[in-house]
Scaffold this motif. Sequence first.
Motif, short mmCIF file in Angstrom:
data_model
loop_
_atom_site.label_atom_id
_atom_site.label_comp_id
_atom_site.label_asym_id
_atom_site.label_seq_id
_atom_site.Cartn_x
_atom_site.Cartn_y
_atom_site.Cartn_z
N SER A 1 0.82 -1.22 0.00
CA SER A 1 0.00 0.00 0.00
C SER A 1 0.85 1.26 0.00
O SER A 1 0.36 2.35 -0.23
N LYS A 2 2.13 1.10 0.34
CA LYS A 2 3.00 2.28 0.49
C LYS A 2 4.44 1.81 0.38
O LYS A 2 4.69 0.62 0.19
N GLY A 3 5.36 2.75 0.54
CA GLY A 3 6.77 2.38 0.63
C GLY A 3 7.44 2.15 -0.71
O GLY A 3 6.85 2.33 -1.77
N ARG A 4 8.69 1.68 -0.65
CA ARG A 4 9.55 1.67 -1.83
C ARG A 4 9.18 0.61 -2.85
O ARG A 4 9.62 0.66 -3.99
N ILE A 5 8.41 -0.42 -2.46
CA ILE A 5 8.09 -1.46 -3.46
C ILE A 5 6.65 -1.33 -3.99
O ILE A 5 6.20 -2.15 -4.76
#
Length: 235
Positions: free
Chosen positions: A9-13
């Motif tokens: 839902s978020k973050g670098r991936i």
Amino acid sequence: MTVTIALPSKGRIRDGSIEAFEAAGIQISAVGNERSYRGRIDGIENVEVAYLSASEIARELGRGSIDIGLTGEDLVREDVAALHSRVAFRSRLGFGKADVVVAVPEVWFDVDTMADLGDVAADFRLRHGRRLRIATKYWSLTQQFFSAKHGIQVYRIVESLGATEGAPASGQADIIVDITSTGSTLKANHLKILTDGVILQSEVCLVEALKDRTEEDRDTIESLVSRIEAALGPA
Ligand SMILES: Nc1ncnc2c1ncn2[C@@H]1O[C@H](COP(=O)(O)OP(=O)(O)OP(=O)(O)O)[C@@H](O)[C@H]1O
Ligand SMILES: O=P(O)(O)OC[C@H]1O[C@H](OP(=O)(O)OP(=O)(O)O)[C@H](O)[C@@H]1O
């Protein structure tokens, strides 16, 4: 039955995961409003998309509460106990690449390998009055690598959930086990990776939770996996 597929839902991936689905021609639309954490796949009735954080996806795969998920191999190997009976790595997706490594202060000139580190760990209590301390959030990977693979038994793990590379300089630990991609954070903190200290070369994987399913659900999963594999390459 419904097949649940989880995406970060978020973050670098997050962005790479959405791109992987687009490359496979799988269109997701939000259920409810745009900020909803649930979605549907256009043209496939029995699939629900759940947006979770990368580490939640690993945990829920281990619990079997979702069917397939895109997340980092490091998080799955760290979080899922009895891994092989619970999950299967179906495809390696070629992004979110990073290594989980053992790093020691650059000034430990005579320590370059795990065997050297084993010698240091064995002498540590005698020299310093305490066990060698390892800062990490990767408890399980560290224990497997140190104890099971390299026979190093005398150490203490100090939990570190952020800024792990700073732990040796601040005196909270002696060495670290952490994730690195460009190596610049290690370098900035005067740490070096042991020559045989790469525990895992991680990347984002398409992971299936192993559980009993209806034939229809199995077919749905196989069809999604093969579409993503065709677009991004097999495991
Ligand atoms: N330079 C990097 N630093 C940290 N993680 C990286 C890096 N490059 C790739 N990754 C991978 O990204 C994944 C973690 O992503 P991210 O930190 O964005 O998750 P998150 O959503 O913050 O996680 P959490 O679930 O803990 O909130 C891991 O699988 C990790 O291996
Ligand atoms: O090898 P590098 O390219 O330097 O990347 C590695 C660093 O990046 C991440 O930290 P980040 O600062 O992104 O914060 P995080 O720990 O909150 O993810 C990770 O925890 C490492 O510290």
